[in-house]
Design an enzyme around this catalytic site. Structure first.
Site, PDB file in Angstrom:
ATOM      1  N   GLU A 434       0.834  -1.186   0.000  1.00  0.00           N
ATOM      2  CA  GLU A 434       0.000   0.000   0.000  1.00  0.00           C
ATOM      3  C   GLU A 434       0.878   1.248   0.000  1.00  0.00           C
ATOM      4  OE1 GLU A 434      -1.940  -0.092   3.733  1.00  0.00           O
ATOM      5  OE2 GLU A 434      -2.794   1.908   3.555  1.00  0.00           O
ATOM      6  N   ASP A 507      -0.780  -1.639   5.885  1.00  0.00           N
ATOM      7  CA  ASP A 507      -0.612  -1.090   7.229  1.00  0.00           C
ATOM      8  C   ASP A 507      -1.627  -1.687   8.192  1.00  0.00           C
ATOM      9  OD1 ASP A 507       1.395   0.500   6.350  1.00  0.00           O
ATOM     10  OD2 ASP A 507       0.166   2.316   6.128  1.00  0.00           O
ATOM     11  N   ASP A 509      -3.747  -0.415  10.015  1.00  0.00           N
ATOM     12  CA  ASP A 509      -4.762   0.572  10.409  1.00  0.00           C
ATOM     13  C   ASP A 509      -6.021   0.382   9.567  1.00  0.00           C
ATOM     14  OD1 ASP A 509      -4.067   1.465   7.931  1.00  0.00           O
ATOM     15  OD2 ASP A 509      -3.150   3.342   8.590  1.00  0.00           O
ATOM     16  N   ASP A 511      -7.308   2.050   7.062  1.00  0.00           N
ATOM     17  CA  ASP A 511      -7.115   2.100   5.612  1.00  0.00           C
ATOM     18  C   ASP A 511      -6.505   0.803   5.089  1.00  0.00           C
ATOM     19  OD1 ASP A 511      -8.204   4.515   5.228  1.00  0.00           O
ATOM     20  OD2 ASP A 511      -6.304   5.630   5.083  1.00  0.00           O
TER      21      ASP A 511
END
Ligand code: 0RA
Length: 681
Positions: A434, A507, A509, A511
């Protein structure tokens, strides 16, 4: 040699009908052979195994209610109001039938005996409750039957008491409580979410069962109940609850053919993708099989015949294709047969050839009747199919240019792909990363010999709501398809796959979770074979770097971080004790023990606890290339999660709710799952 007891005269079920094969030693020696694994999957399998037997009682119309309890001590209780396992003494073996069922592999009246009262049962696939017994530190069974209440206790599959009458009862049923054996399983953590998901699905497939799940582990107790009067009709409604249905009445048919029973429910939605769930004896068949082939043949035929008869398709028009009638279709197919044969990688594809004809005949007849009896539903369905046919024809031209005329074919690998040197597709890997900053770290950290990096910029398209031609207009998706080398859609060819492993690295998180979901959905919809053949993985980067001086460790969870910090602090204590006793008169060094927080050069948050520094990685970009290699990409150290079709499918369902066109269910989902949402794969 397996011994077979004498056959009894026809009539009531007695202990004699139970076939005895062998003891439980093989189960303890090779648990994986019986329950698949000794990890979380195998652990949960213990519950499914016991519950399957209770569902069998429901399917044979002997039981109505099942209760599953997660007890405070970590054990599980499954109770049903079925006939109760027989307790009478087996003539040949001179022990209770109950003891045989619980302590012998494949002991039980369900295996092949046509006169056992278990002609069609979900438990046919089961390995039997004795396997659960073998893999439990202890197990207690209580049977209520013939006016009495009986019980027996076992430890690691060995009877520790006789079958004793412990009271009277006017009810019937079986209650099994078991404690999984710590020495067998790598984890004893039962996951409520997984249990509820599995049991909910089983309840949809068993119309009218009432099932309660009670979590008693930490007060207050929480109870969940499932009761689906409509069976798979309710299932289809549930699958469509965040979509827009094209018509009102869910089509439903249930019919017995020979020794089989066929059940199908379907409803069209405004979506483009198809959601098809096929089951045999309540086992999910992600790869489909003969029942799915029969269904597809029937629906294509019936809709074409109807469209011709009603003049919806004119003489000059082409027939609706299989793809045209699949668009936006939600369907559940559930068949029950006495001797299922499974094929394929995951043994999840139904083989039995006779089933194709059963399903085809049943759906042919019932769907034609449905269309005649529900003209407005029929109009809506055919409208959708015709639209799909036209859109497909229009899209074909566009798609042809993308698919066939070179854009996807061959030599123009995407510019941002950092390919590996080797052409050996047995060892090559591609990391889908990403963002450019993580992409940069990964490019520098990788072993370029066999590891390729493809950074994605921005979000990839929601494939759920786009046709293939539109999808291929999306650069991120185009890059993926070209990099894989397999092409897509009708042109998909797995033998052209350029990498053995496709590794999603995002990641930790929200997103990252979202991108992962989008990718899994893309794979599930368009590259299921890559998942089924075990090519798709999720990288597991560490969440923390914990360092004391030169001693650096990585933690993948909060608990692991705490353990490492505790260990470091203890080491320090020990070291200072040694120092103290070596030089008693030397004043001990003053150490800061308060906690301080700061920010390091790369922007990551660093906390210091008594000389131990803890860095939380918010994104892959915060790791330097060496760290990324050491922790996440080096095959010698890394841990990766193999993506199963179940993972991908539930990603898709979660995704449906998160992205679906209805706001209300989406809100509800986000509210109820807000805490997990970022961690759900
Ligand atoms: C063997 C034979 C019969 C029932 C069962 C086993 C049985 C097993 C389990 C496990 C959990 N609940 C269960 N309920 C029943 C047939 C009994 C008969 O014919 O009366």
């Amino acid at each position: 040699m397996p011994k077979e007891p004498k056959k009894t005269k026809a009539g009531s079920y007695g202990a004699e009908q139970i076939m005895v094969l062998e003891g439980l030693d093989p189960v303890r020696k090779r648990p994986g052979m019986y329950i698949g694994s000794t990890g979380p999957d195998g652990l949960h399998h213990l519950i499914w195994e016991v519950v399957d037997n209770s569902f069998d009682e429901v399917m044979a119309s002997h039981a109505k209610e099942i209760t599953v309890a997660l007890n405070p001590d970590g054990s599980i209780t499954v109770k049903d109001d079925g006939r109760g396992i027989p307790v009478d003494i087996h003539k040949q073996f001179k022990v209770s039938a109950l003891e045989l069922v619980m302590t012998r592999l494949h002991a039980g009246g369900k295996f092949g005996a046509a006169d056992s009262g278990y002609k069609v049962s979900g438990g046919l696939h089961g390995v039997g409750v004795s396997v659960v017994n073998a893999l439990s530190e202890w197990l207690e069974v209580v049977v209520e039957r013939d006016g009495g209440m009986y019980s027996q206790r076992y430890e690691r599959g060995v009877a520790k008491t006789k079958v004793k009458q412990i009271g009277k009862s006017r009810n019937n049923g079986t209650t099994i409580t078991f404690m999984p054996d710590t020495t067998v399983f790598t984890t004893l953590d039962f996951e409520m979410k997984r249990i509820l998901e599995h049991l909910r699905q089983q309840c949809y497939l068993t119309k009218g069962v009432r099932l309660m799940v009670v979590d008693k582990r930490t007060p207050p107790d929480r109870a969940y109940g499932f009761y689906f009067e409509g069976g798979i009709v309710s299932y289809v409604s549930h699958l469509n609850h965040s979509k827009h249905a094209k018509h009102e009445t869910v089509f439903y048919v249930e019919k017995a053919v020979d020794a089989a029973s066929v059940e199908v429910a379907l409803q069209y939605t405004e979506d483009y993708a198809e959601s098809l769930y096929a089951f045999t004896n309540n086992i999910f068949n992600p790869e489909g099989g003969s029942h799915v082939m029969g269904f597809r043949a029937a629906i294509t035929r019936v809709l074409n015949v109807y469209a011709r008869n009603k003049g919806i398709l004119k003489e000059k028009d082409d027939n609706l294709s299989g793809d045209d009638v699949r668009e936006g279709l939600t369907v559940v197919i559930s068949i029950k047969i006495p001797e299922p044969q499974f094929e394929g990688q995951t043994k999840a594809k139904l083989g039995n050839p006779e089933v194709r004809g059963y399903v085809e005949t049943v759906v042919n007849e019932a769907l034609a009747t449905y269309l005649e009896e529900h003209p407005s539903d029929a109009t809506a369905i055919l409208g959708k199919c015709i639209l799909a046919q036209r859109a497909r024809a229009a899209a074909r031209a566009a798609r042809d240019t993308v698919l066939r005329k070179g854009a996807l074919e061959g030599f123009t690998l995407p510019g941002k792909l950092a390919d590996c040197s080797t052409r050996d597709t047995e060892v090559s890997e591609i990391y889908i990363v990403e963002g450019d900053s993580a992409g940069g770290s990964a490019k520098q950290g990788r072993d370029r010999e066999f590891q390729a990096i493809l950074p994605l910029r921005g979000k990839i398209l929601n494939v759920e709501r786009a046709r293939l031609d539109k999808m291929l207009g999306n650069n991120e998706i185009k890059s993926l398809v070209i990099a894989f080398g397999t092409n897509i859609g009708e042109m998909f060819d797995i033998s052209k796959l350029r990498y053995n492993r496709i590794i999603i690295m995002t990641d930790a998180d929200v997103d990252g979770a979202h991108i992962r979901t989008l990718l899994l959905t893309l794979f599930y919809r368009y590259f299921p074979q890559l998942i089924l053949e075990g090519h798709v993985f999720i990288a597991q980067p560490p969440l923390f770097r914990v360092a004391k001086g030169k001693d650096v460790r990585y933690a993948f969870s909060d608990a692991e971080r705490d353990a490492i910090v505790a260990e470091f602090l203890k080491m320090k204590e020990d070291a200072s004790k040694v120092k103290k006793s070596a030089a008693k008169d030397e004043a001990p060094e003053e150490e800061a023990t308060e906690t301080t927080a700061s920010t390091d050069e790369s922007g990551g948050e660093v906390t210091k606890v008594g000389g131990v520094s803890i860095q939380r990685y918010k994104g892959l970009g915060e790791m330097n290339p060496d760290q990324l290699w050491e922790t996440t990409m080096n095959p010698a150290n890394r841990v990766m999660k193999l993506v199963t079709i179940d993972d991908a499918q539930s990603a898709d369902e979660t995704f449906d709710i998160l992205m679906g066109s209805d706001v209300a269910p989406r809100k509800k989902f986000i509210q109820t799952h807000a805490k997990q949402a970022n961690l759900d794969v």
